[in-house]
Design an enzyme around this catalytic site. Structure first.
Site, PDB file in Angstrom:
ATOM      1  N   GLU A  67       0.830  -1.222   0.000  1.00  0.00           N
ATOM      2  CA  GLU A  67       0.000   0.000   0.000  1.00  0.00           C
ATOM      3  C   GLU A  67       0.854   1.256   0.000  1.00  0.00           C
ATOM      4  O   GLU A  67       0.481   2.271   0.605  1.00  0.00           O
ATOM      5  CB  GLU A  67      -0.942   0.031   1.215  1.00  0.00           C
ATOM      6  CG  GLU A  67      -2.245  -0.667   1.015  1.00  0.00           C
ATOM      7  CD  GLU A  67      -2.767  -0.538  -0.380  1.00  0.00           C
ATOM      8  OE1 GLU A  67      -2.743   0.566  -0.926  1.00  0.00           O
ATOM      9  OE2 GLU A  67      -3.183  -1.566  -0.926  1.00  0.00           O
TER      10      GLU A  67
HETATM   11  C1  LIG Z   1       2.811  -9.793   0.603  1.00  0.00           C
HETATM   12  C2  LIG Z   1       2.604  -8.702  -0.396  1.00  0.00           C
HETATM   13  C3  LIG Z   1       1.315  -8.433  -0.845  1.00  0.00           C
HETATM   14  C4  LIG Z   1       1.103  -7.446  -1.826  1.00  0.00           C
HETATM   15  N1  LIG Z   1      -0.156  -7.236  -2.320  1.00  0.00           N
HETATM   16  C5  LIG Z   1      -0.316  -6.428  -3.406  1.00  0.00           C
HETATM   17  C6  LIG Z   1      -1.580  -6.344  -4.081  1.00  0.00           C
HETATM   18  O1  LIG Z   1      -2.564  -6.957  -3.667  1.00  0.00           O
HETATM   19  N2  LIG Z   1      -1.660  -5.581  -5.209  1.00  0.00           N
HETATM   20  C7  LIG Z   1      -0.592  -4.889  -5.700  1.00  0.00           C
HETATM   21  O2  LIG Z   1      -0.731  -4.231  -6.724  1.00  0.00           O
HETATM   22  N3  LIG Z   1       0.618  -4.942  -5.079  1.00  0.00           N
HETATM   23  C8  LIG Z   1       0.778  -5.689  -3.948  1.00  0.00           C
HETATM   24  N4  LIG Z   1       1.996  -5.768  -3.328  1.00  0.00           N
HETATM   25  C9  LIG Z   1       3.108  -4.998  -3.856  1.00  0.00           C
HETATM   26  C10 LIG Z   1       3.488  -3.833  -2.963  1.00  0.00           C
HETATM   27  O3  LIG Z   1       2.501  -2.849  -3.003  1.00  0.00           O
HETATM   28  C11 LIG Z   1       4.883  -3.358  -3.410  1.00  0.00           C
HETATM   29  O4  LIG Z   1       5.802  -4.340  -2.982  1.00  0.00           O
HETATM   30  C12 LIG Z   1       5.242  -1.992  -2.853  1.00  0.00           C
HETATM   31  O5  LIG Z   1       4.452  -0.992  -3.445  1.00  0.00           O
HETATM   32  C13 LIG Z   1       6.713  -1.634  -3.045  1.00  0.00           C
HETATM   33  O6  LIG Z   1       7.101  -1.836  -4.373  1.00  0.00           O
HETATM   34  P1  LIG Z   1       8.425  -2.706  -4.667  1.00  0.00           P
HETATM   35  O7  LIG Z   1       8.282  -4.002  -3.946  1.00  0.00           O
HETATM   36  O8  LIG Z   1       8.634  -2.755  -6.127  1.00  0.00           O
HETATM   37  O9  LIG Z   1       9.577  -1.919  -3.967  1.00  0.00           O
HETATM   38  P2  LIG Z   1      10.407  -0.714  -4.635  1.00  0.00           P
HETATM   39  O10 LIG Z   1       9.467   0.270  -5.235  1.00  0.00           O
HETATM   40  O11 LIG Z   1      11.473  -1.279  -5.495  1.00  0.00           O
HETATM   41  O12 LIG Z   1      11.036  -0.036  -3.345  1.00  0.00           O
HETATM   42  C14 LIG Z   1      12.280  -0.482  -2.742  1.00  0.00           C
HETATM   43  C15 LIG Z   1      12.712   0.590  -1.730  1.00  0.00           C
HETATM   44  O13 LIG Z   1      12.955   1.824  -2.415  1.00  0.00           O
HETATM   45  C16 LIG Z   1      12.161   2.860  -1.865  1.00  0.00           C
HETATM   46  N5  LIG Z   1      11.718   3.749  -2.938  1.00  0.00           N
HETATM   47  C17 LIG Z   1      11.188   3.408  -4.129  1.00  0.00           C
HETATM   48  N6  LIG Z   1      10.889   4.523  -4.827  1.00  0.00           N
HETATM   49  C18 LIG Z   1      11.199   5.575  -4.054  1.00  0.00           C
HETATM   50  C19 LIG Z   1      11.111   6.990  -4.195  1.00  0.00           C
HETATM   51  N7  LIG Z   1      10.581   7.557  -5.282  1.00  0.00           N
HETATM   52  N8  LIG Z   1      11.563   7.763  -3.182  1.00  0.00           N
HETATM   53  C20 LIG Z   1      12.063   7.226  -2.076  1.00  0.00           C
HETATM   54  N9  LIG Z   1      12.172   5.892  -1.871  1.00  0.00           N
HETATM   55  C21 LIG Z   1      11.741   5.086  -2.846  1.00  0.00           C
HETATM   56  C22 LIG Z   1      10.998   2.162  -1.175  1.00  0.00           C
HETATM   57  O14 LIG Z   1      10.439   2.944  -0.133  1.00  0.00           O
HETATM   58  C23 LIG Z   1      11.658   0.900  -0.670  1.00  0.00           C
HETATM   59  O15 LIG Z   1      12.280   1.151   0.551  1.00  0.00           O
HETATM   60  C24 LIG Z   1       2.214  -6.712  -2.319  1.00  0.00           C
HETATM   61  C25 LIG Z   1       3.501  -6.977  -1.833  1.00  0.00           C
HETATM   62  C26 LIG Z   1       3.698  -7.967  -0.909  1.00  0.00           C
HETATM   63  C27 LIG Z   1       5.110  -8.244  -0.453  1.00  0.00           C
END
Ligand SMILES: Cc1cc2nc3c(=O)[nH]c(=O)nc-3n(C[C@H](O)[C@H](O)[C@H](O)COP(=O)(O)OP(=O)(O)OC[C@H]3O[C@@H](n4cnc5c(N)ncnc54)[C@H](O)[C@@H]3O)c2cc1C
Length: 562
Positions: free
Chosen positions: A422
């Site tokens: 989220e």
């Molecule tokens: C168990 C689980 C359930 C989930 N359920 C859903 C779901 O139902 N539907 C759905 O669509 N998604 C879902 N997700 C996905 C989840 O919303 C994403 O994992 C999350 O938004 C983070 O994206 P990412 O994993 O690609 O991390 P990244 O975006 O790669 O982030 C990695 C790190 O970089 C930081 N970062 C990234 N961009 C920036 C920025 N611009 N400025 C500062 N810091 C930044 C982040 O804060 C984090 O610390 C789920 C994930 C998990 C693990």
């Protein structure tokens, strides 16, 4: 002792600390009387204690499985979900004309707090459906609303949100899923989504996916994204699940926790979809769902904090090391701080929900702005509290906390993701210091002025009130400094700023609770703990936030590798 839903605390908060009365005074929510609140929370509490909590461990030990393309939920989850659906708990705040209870969101959030504490993995299922109902209610055509909302509200069907793709996480605008018009008002959706919670399941007869995709004329980035309803089974002319859509679950993720909630890799292969909201307006529509979900994820953290605290409190009374460990000052400190943090995070979440309800029902722009300000705080602080309290819960258990049988570790593993999904807590904090300060701090100043006035008027707790007033005044000054910072400096201090807000607001609600419960009460003693021990951390957070970004970037990537 098994989990006991904190019904009395929620009633106390909604009565005295963050009163629901102004919401019940609106025409829209005139049914939300204190009798209704009591009935709803008591019944939800019984379901949580008697049905959801007893199968929480099943989800951890026997994760959902993918069998022949269908996801089979953990043992007992279907029977428990049937009771959630039959009780109408999927749609406490859903529109009454489409089968929801039509009650304030605040009550739905309070119920979600109880359910998350009892069984966070199963609770995620109705939580996502609630968000979908909200998005459809605000953005879908009347036809889609009439077809989908009643089935979602009754729990016959469930909802998911499909944003994330391998290259598009926090950067949602990088998504590649395509939507091609079919020429008959429908669209063909093609692409892969990852991490989709409850992307398929055998608890319901249809799974309705809200999918973000790009139309052929969609510009790159978030501005070119549209939202589509893509059901697993296409409804027939009677609105029943008909032919299978061309989509499938490719695999389930193996996770550190939340095992009872299947996290799916989804493949959409020219799947039939219907546009929700206008073309290229997908982010606005999805934001309705995400804002709802953000607050709900905040209370997932609060619910887990509650459950972890209850377990630790019980263990501390039973375990003897020289004397019952609860008599050791360090253990007493951990328990008192766990309890104080949980109360603060719960109150902030309820304050956010009340502001949302007032914004809608009373058409009050100031309350809507307050809700927008509080949402990232409620999400990040609620989940931070869930992680911290469950971590301390393990510590109270000593070695037994590291041993799975006690269940202390499950809370810690299950709640960890709430700070990530989220919108990560970092993204929430950037939202707070960025978008939510585009009013030049107006909503923040209005809230802090109220905190200061409230502290001035607090009778019987002059010492605590002075601390709250001083901290709120310091935070006001910090916001003024922040407004002069450039974006990079602001973002470098975003998380500490969010924590300073949480501490000041937490202290504010503790003070209110102390005044309401009176001198010598448990809430007054808890307020003392929060305000004297935890509120001072706000000053350290503000100091850190004002350092800016230069020192972080002075360390080159090579320097970081020393
Ligand atoms: C168990 C689980 C359930 C989930 N359920 C859903 C779901 O139902 N539907 C759905 O669509 N998604 C879902 N997700 C996905 C989840 O919303 C994403 O994992 C999350 O938004 C983070 O994206 P990412 O994993 O690609 O991390 P990244 O975006 O790669 O982030 C990695 C790190 O970089 C930081 N970062 C990234 N961009 C920036 C920025 N611009 N400025 C500062 N810091 C930044 C982040 O804060 C984090 O610390 C789920 C994930 C998990 C693990």
């Amino acid at each position: 002792m098994p989990y006991r839903s904190p019904v009395a605390e929620l009633r106390f908060i909604l009565d005295k600390v963050v009163p629901l009365a102004p919401v019940a005074a609106t025409e829209k929510f005139s049914e939300a009387t204190s009798d209704t609140v009591e009935a709803i929370l008591t019944e939800a509490g019984k379901l949580c204690d008697g049905v959801l909590a007893p199968i929480n461990r099943n989800g951890d030990l026997h994760p959902a499985k993918l069998e022949n393309g269908v996801v089979r939920a953990s043992p007992g989850f279907k029977e428990a979900f049937n009771q959630i659906a039959e009780g109408g708990w999927v749609s406490v705040a859903g529109p009454a004309e489409h089968g929801g209870m039509g009650l304030p969101l605040t009550l739905a959030i309070a119920v979600n707090d109880l359910m998350a504490g009892a069984n966070i993995a199963l609770h995620l299922h109705p939580l996502l459906t609630q968000g979908q109902i909200d998005a459809l209610e605000h953005h879908a055509s009347d036809e889609l609303k009439a077809l989908y909302i009643p089935k979602l509200a009754s729990g016959e069907w469930s909802g998911t949100m499909n944003l994330t793709e391998p290259q598009a996480g926090s950067d949602v605008g990088a998504l590649r899923t395509k939507a091609e018009p079919n020429g008959d008002g429908t669209y063909s959706i093609t692409g892969q989504k990852i991490f989709i919670s409850w992307g398929d399941n055998d608890l319901v007869s249809n799974v309705c996916h809200l999918v973000l995709a790009r139309l052929p004329d969609g510009v790159p980035g978030t501005k070119g994204i549209s939202l589509f309803m893509v059901p697993k089974f296409i409804p027939d002319e009677n609105g029943n699940p008909g032919v299978a859509n061309t989509l499938k679950v490719v695999s389930l993720e193996h996770k550190m926790g939340l095992h009872g909630s299947p996290t799916c890799v989804m493949s959409f292969e020219g799947a039939k979809g219907w546009l929700v909201g206008g073309p290229h307006k997908g982010m606005a529509a999805m934001f309705t769902m995400m804002n709802n979900a953000r607050l709900n994820v905040g209370v997932e953290g609060v619910g887990i904090a509650e459950a972890a605290y209850q377990k630790a409190l019980e263990y501390a009374q039973d375990r003897v090391q020289f004397k019952p460990i609860i008599e050791h000052a360090d253990v007493r400190r951990m328990l008192a701080e766990m309890r104080a943090e949980t109360f603060a995070a719960r109150s902030i979440a309820m304050a956010c929900a009340v502001a949302i309800d007032l914004g809608h029902a009373a058409n009050d722009a100031a309350q809507a702005a307050r809700a927008a300000l509080l949402t990232p705080i409620a999400k990040a602080y609620g989940t931070q509290t869930g992680m911290w309290v469950s971590d301390q819960g393990i510590q109270v258990h000593g070695g037994m906390g590291f041993i799975e049988e006690t269940g202390a570790a499950q809370f810690y593993r299950d709640v960890r993701v709430t700070a990530i999904y989220e919108g990560t807590n970092g993204i929430q904090a950037m939202d707070l210091v960025g978008r939510k300060m585009m009013d030049q701090g107006a909503a923040a100043f209005a809230l802090l002025d109220e905190v200061m006035l409230d502290a001035k008027a607090a009778t019987g707790f002059a010492d605590l009130a002075t601390d709250v007033e001083k901290a709120a005044s310091a935070l006001r000054a910090h916001v003024e400094t922040l407004l002069k910072q450039d974006t990079q400096d602001r973002f470098a201090g975003a998380v500490p700023t969010l924590m300073a807000f949480a501490r000041v607001l937490g202290a504010h609600f503790h003070l209110r609770a102390a005044v309401a419960a009176g001198e010598g009460s448990a809430y007054a003693k808890l307020a003392q703990v929060y305000i004297k021990r935890l509120l001072p951390q706000a000053y350290a957070s503000m100091t850190e936030a004002e350092v800016g970004a230069a020192d972080l970037y002075a360390l080159s990537v090579e320097d970081l590798a020393i």
